[in-house]
Design an enzyme around this catalytic site. Structure first.
Site, mmCIF file in Angstrom:
data_model
loop_
_atom_site.group_PDB
_atom_site.id
_atom_site.type_symbol
_atom_site.label_atom_id
_atom_site.label_comp_id
_atom_site.label_asym_id
_atom_site.label_seq_id
_atom_site.Cartn_x
_atom_site.Cartn_y
_atom_site.Cartn_z
ATOM 1 N N HIS A 78 -4.002 0.516 -6.336
ATOM 2 C CA HIS A 78 -4.345 1.162 -5.067
ATOM 3 C C HIS A 78 -5.732 0.754 -4.593
ATOM 4 O O HIS A 78 -5.944 0.489 -3.399
ATOM 5 C CB HIS A 78 -4.264 2.688 -5.190
ATOM 6 C CG HIS A 78 -4.592 3.387 -3.907
ATOM 7 N ND1 HIS A 78 -5.824 3.949 -3.658
ATOM 8 C CD2 HIS A 78 -3.853 3.582 -2.783
ATOM 9 C CE1 HIS A 78 -5.834 4.469 -2.444
ATOM 10 N NE2 HIS A 78 -4.651 4.267 -1.896
ATOM 11 N N ILE A 94 -7.066 8.821 -1.121
ATOM 12 C CA ILE A 94 -7.174 8.652 0.327
ATOM 13 C C ILE A 94 -6.200 7.585 0.769
ATOM 14 O O ILE A 94 -5.790 6.751 -0.035
ATOM 15 C CB ILE A 94 -8.608 8.279 0.754
ATOM 16 C CG1 ILE A 94 -8.784 8.450 2.255
ATOM 17 C CG2 ILE A 94 -8.955 6.866 0.303
ATOM 18 C CD1 ILE A 94 -10.201 8.475 2.708
ATOM 19 N N HIS A 138 0.821 -1.211 0.000
ATOM 20 C CA HIS A 138 0.000 0.000 0.000
ATOM 21 C C HIS A 138 0.859 1.267 0.000
ATOM 22 O O HIS A 138 0.984 1.939 -1.016
ATOM 23 C CB HIS A 138 -0.954 -0.024 1.201
ATOM 24 C CG HIS A 138 -1.919 1.110 1.220
ATOM 25 N ND1 HIS A 138 -2.576 1.498 2.363
ATOM 26 C CD2 HIS A 138 -2.340 1.961 0.257
ATOM 27 C CE1 HIS A 138 -3.364 2.530 2.090
ATOM 28 N NE2 HIS A 138 -3.234 2.834 0.821
ATOM 29 N N ASN A 182 -6.518 -1.038 -0.969
ATOM 30 C CA ASN A 182 -6.986 -0.016 -0.023
ATOM 31 C C ASN A 182 -8.429 -0.189 0.425
ATOM 32 O O ASN A 182 -8.721 -0.178 1.615
ATOM 33 C CB ASN A 182 -6.821 1.379 -0.625
ATOM 34 C CG ASN A 182 -7.216 2.469 0.350
ATOM 35 O OD1 ASN A 182 -6.500 2.763 1.307
ATOM 36 N ND2 ASN A 182 -8.374 3.072 0.133
ATOM 37 N N HIS A 234 1.329 5.156 -2.746
ATOM 38 C CA HIS A 234 1.516 6.543 -2.295
ATOM 39 C C HIS A 234 2.941 7.048 -2.508
ATOM 40 O O HIS A 234 3.173 8.081 -3.139
ATOM 41 C CB HIS A 234 1.166 6.646 -0.798
ATOM 42 C CG HIS A 234 -0.272 6.482 -0.495
ATOM 43 N ND1 HIS A 234 -1.123 7.540 -0.276
ATOM 44 C CD2 HIS A 234 -1.038 5.358 -0.356
ATOM 45 C CE1 HIS A 234 -2.334 7.100 -0.024
ATOM 46 N NE2 HIS A 234 -2.317 5.774 -0.066
#
Length: 902
Positions: free
Chosen positions: A752, A902, A560, A756, A565
């Site tokens: 993602h 997010i 993740h 997520n 990110h």
């Protein structure tokens, strides 16, 4: 009609503020200058000259139409979004002055810029100017209008200059020019416009027509270059909130050595701890560590990345911030210490009755911001924290107990990208045996054949591709001893071996836990397996808890945070620094890179920082993010981030031109791969249509200086610690570009989403996915007291190993908000960008992309209804919907947003 004027171009070229880069992520502080960015970087001294030139130009001599010139009347409508706080942020003297400015009809100065130079003089044509006045509003938007008389020989409008006459910044959504013979011109802005009193440089926004650098209209070339120069900055100074500068820095702001020596953390980025680069903030260095940057309550991101203040995009950041800064402190004061849950029914209380929070002062505020988590209690004025029951628990309360579900979640859970095929036997570590002990695994041929002997030998199982593994041995072993020095946690290296059953499901066979030599003790390792005696059953459950904690840490830190990110931030910085806002590749990437920067800044502020949520609640503790650096160094390769390449690399697929997607899956019912390849192919087809439209031949790719600088900067600066690796793709042909772009878009969207949005469903009932194992196995050097405790109260022994009440509750709150889609989520392929509306070829290609994604929704629904697919359909199973493209708002376990929002 307002009076309008034409400003003659200065003999010195005008300099304009760069076009906005809506919601794209920003830069950091590079350790050293890099050549690729120097071409158009703007020094502080040059910036002062630019400001003087623009101010002088604005006050230049007005030119009027001659009697013989014909003019076209054009109306401009500027749409400004209301922002969070609204009136509250504009009270006081400034608000009064702004109201007067509105009444005078001089809110925004608008200048139209001709696309081409004057053919006679070779100079820029005079701009056409007008003041926009406020004409109306609705709940979310305010409208300003002005009119122009455009000379007959003005030609095509290439850009618009905007100057904000207010004392406060405003967020401009778009500008529409109506009255032109070619039809209305829509200029997309989506950007904060600073007050001229804060910065005299006007903002520039280009028309929605895209241009490669070599195709840039002559009247816009200088603007294009200067815009990029200003966005790059000069790499000096501390960034202000209003800045729009994108630059690079290492991760040197996670620790806080000035607050406490125990909060010091190593710098991530560089030879010792390789890591992607982040956005440069330029904050001062700490007193106790000259390599570390001081921490502040608000982390700089370039102004257009701060989406949380825009009314229509507040949800994600506002909710995350509320959980981090308001809810969690209340949880910590309500549930103090590290007490374990006394029994399993106490876990159920969090879903059924909830926990009354101690602090009543923030009661109504939290309940209004995060009503899904916090309910207000009217008679006490306090809040109650009560979690929604996750679908996983609601369908089958005991699913977490079943080994079949343990195996299934490696293929259809929240971390489906770690399982690998066993290709060699015996299993063996690559670590130095002098340091870590014997390399050979204790999972022997004899043990395996006792379990699968009725099917085949080990050699046959390997050859027939029947053995699979979760292998966290070599990654975790270097951290084991230092993690064990921390209070309240422990760690092992682990291997979990699975066997592929005829039904297509994975059966867990063995778990091996290993501790390296320490304090004169030799290496300790033990193999655990399903048993038919009470002690063996409970040992297996405990070993499984340890492996699940390892898998949870790997998922959160690597699958993740690192792979999505963290590794995406350099793409965002390079895209803003090297690709003009009028570049077609910038506009293709733009929807997939926005919103990420502010979320990453929030993570650095309170999630991955020293003593943050990750360190407090995950097994590696203070070494958690350092572990992600080890993984980046050992495991991360851009070329393997493509889904097909990742599957092949893990042995989960082989190339097969005759098979769908060109791959044959080793486990045919592998929901993440099955659905992911549908999304991957749809993205690739869309990217192919787009790229070949703008780059019909390879020479255009090779001669595109912006594109080449972009890819060079990603490789040599953003991911500079990997710059010398041979596996980086070349960028010489349209096919090269298609592969690179498809990979970036897949990571930001499909990958993602897969790792997520299932976090709450699979992790909220933490026995299914504990984030930490707090106690060692009772068979590792036990004393009599520990041995007796395990034998007499094995259930309590397991609860003691699980996260504490405080740890579990905090993680559950975080997982809830991370799994939530905002009401205005932007899903992949759902909304065409305004840039493409008038290009029939691109619009048609996007419509095909949207149509294919809608087809994929139906395909996934059909798969989930097929009871022959045991890994996604069956009694009590949650359907695998994480890669269904669209979703409603909330915690839904489905939906693929455009970007890491997010």
């Amino acid at each position: 009609m307002l009076k309008h004027s034409f400003h003659n171009s200065h003999s010195t070229p005008q300099t304009l503020v760069p076009t906005h880069k809506p919601f794209l992520c920003g830069g950091g502080n590079a350790a050293a200058p890099f050549a690729v960015a120097q071409k158009y970087s703007v020094s502080t001294e040059k910036l002062k000259k630019i400001r003087l030139r623009r101010t002088a130009t604005s006050n230049g001599v007005k030119a009027a139409l001659t009697a013989t010139e014909k003019a076209t009347d054009v109306k401009a409508v500027v749409t400004v979004l209301r922002t969070v706080g609204g009136v509250l942020t504009h009270l006081g003297w400034d608000r009064g002055l702004d109201d007067i400015t509105d009444l005078l009809g001089k809110t925004l100065l608008i200048e139209l810029v001709a696309a081409e130079l004057d053919p006679k003089s070779g100079q820029e044509k005079p701009t056409v100017t007008g003041y926009a006045r406020r004409t109306g509003s609705d709940e979310n938007e305010i409208y300003y209008e002005t009119s122009f008389e455009i000379p007959e020989d003005f030609g095509m409008i290439g850009a618009v200059l905007v100057e904000n006459e207010h004392r406060k910044e405003m967020f401009v959504k778009n500008i529409v020019l109506d009255g032109l013979s070619s039809g209305p011109v829509d200029i997309t802005c989506n950007s904060w416009i600073h007050a001229k009193f804060d910065n005299p440089i006007k903002r520039i926004f280009f028309s929605n027509k895209s241009y490669l650098p070599s195709q840039t209209p002559s009247g816009l070339k200088r603007y294009r270059d200067e815009e990029l120069g200003i966005l790059r900055g000069d790499g000096t100074g501390e960034r202000k909130t209003s800045d729009r500068i994108y630059d690079y820095d290492v991760y040197n702001d996670l620790g806080d050595p000035d607050e406490d020596e125990d909060l010091a953390r190593p710098v991530l980025g560089g030879p010792e701890h390789p890591y992607p680069r982040r956005c440069r903030t330029g904050r001062p260095r700490t007193e106790k560590d000259p390599l570390s940057e001081t921490r502040t309550s608000n982390v700089y991101v370039p102004r257009d990345e701060a989406f949380s203040e825009v009314k229509q995009a507040t949800f994600s950041a506002k909710t995350v911030y509320s959980v981090l800064h308001a809810l969690i402190p209340q949880v910590q004061s309500t549930i103090a210490g590290d007490k374990p849950f006394p029994h399993f029914t106490a876990i159920d209380v969090l879903f059924n009755e909830g926990v009354e929070l101690a602090d009543a002062n923030t009661g109504t505020g939290l309940a209004s911001i995060i009503p899904r988590l916090v309910k207000a209690i009217s008679d006490t004025g306090n809040n109650i924290l009560r979690f929604e029951t996750p679908e996983f628990l609601d369908r089958d309360k005991f699913a977490w107990f079943r080994d079949a579900e343990f195996g299934r979640q490696t293929l259809a859970g929240v971390n489906p990208c770690a399982i690998k095929l066993v290709t060699e036997w015996p299993l063996k570590s690559k670590l130095d045996p002098e340091v870590y002990g014997p390399a050979e695994s204790a999972i022997t041929k004899e043990l395996v054949e006792e379990e699968i002997g009725g099917f085949m030998t080990v050699e046959e199982a390997v050859k027939q591709k029947k053995l699979f593994i979760l292998d966290y041995h070599d990654l975790l072993m270097p951290c084991v001893n230092k993690v064990r020095e921390l209070k309240g946690t422990t760690l092992y290296g682990s291997r979990t071996l699975f066997f592929l059953m005829p039904s297509g499901t994975l059966r867990p066979l063995f778990i091996e836990l290993t501790r390296p030599p320490v304090d004169g003790k030799p290496q300790w390792k033990q193999v655990f397996q399903q048993c038919w005696d009470a002690t063996g059953v409970w040992l297996w459950r405990l070993a499984k808890a340890h492996v699940l904690a390892h898998d949870s840490g790997y998922h959160q830190l690597i699958s993740h945070w690192l792979r999505t990110h963290c590794c995406t931030e350099p793409y965002i910085i390079a895209t803003n620094r090297q690709l003009s806002a009028m570049h077609p590749i910038y506009r293709l990437l733009h929807p997939h890179l926005r919103y990420t920067m502010e979320i990453n800044a929030l993570a650095r502020e309170a999630l991955i920082n020293a003593n943050g949520i990750i360190e407090k609640a995950f097994s590696p503790g203070k070494y958690a993010i350092e572990l992600s650096s080890i993984a980046y160094d050992q495991l991360w390769r851009f070329d393997l981030e493509a889904l097909p390449a990742d599957l092949i690399n893990r042995g989960m697929a082989v190339e097969d031109p005759t098979a769908p997607h060109g791959l044959k899956l080793i486990i045919e019912d592998y929901p993440y791969a099955n659905d992911g390849l549908l999304i991957w192919d749809a993205i690739k087809e869309w990217v192919t249509d787009y790229v070949t439209h703008y780059y019909p031949e390879a020479s255009l790719v090779q001669s595109d200086n912006e594109l080449q600088a972009w890819w060079t900067e990603i490789r040599t600066v953003g991911h500079g610690d990997k710059k010398d690796e041979p596996w980086w793709p070349e960028l010489k042909t349209p096919d090269d570009l298609i592969g690179i772009l498809t990979t970036i878009i897949w990571i930001a969207s499909g990958h993602h989403a897969a790792v997520n949005f299932g976090q709450f469903d699979f992790g909220a009932y933490f026995p299914n996915r504990p984030t930490i194992a707090r106690t060692p196995m009772p068979t590792e050097d036990p004393n009599e007291e520990e041995k007796n405790e395990f034998l007499e109260r094995p259930e309590q022994f397991l609860l003691n190993c699980f996260p504490s009440q405080s740890q579990a509750t905090i993680v559950m709150a975080i997982l809830d908000v991370l799994s939530t889609h905002s009401p205005d989520e932007e899903y992949i392929g759902e909304q065409i960008q305004s840039y493409w509306e008038k290009d029939k070829i691109i619009k048609s290609a996007f419509e095909r992309f949207t149509g294919r994604l809608k087809e994929i929704e139906g395909i996934i629904d059909a798969r989930n209804a097929d009871t022959e697919l045991k890994n996604r359909a069956g009694a009590g199973l949650v359907p695998y919907e994480l890669l269904k493209p669209f979703s409603e708002a909330g915690v839904t376990g489905k939906g693929v947003p455009n970007s890491i929002s997010i």
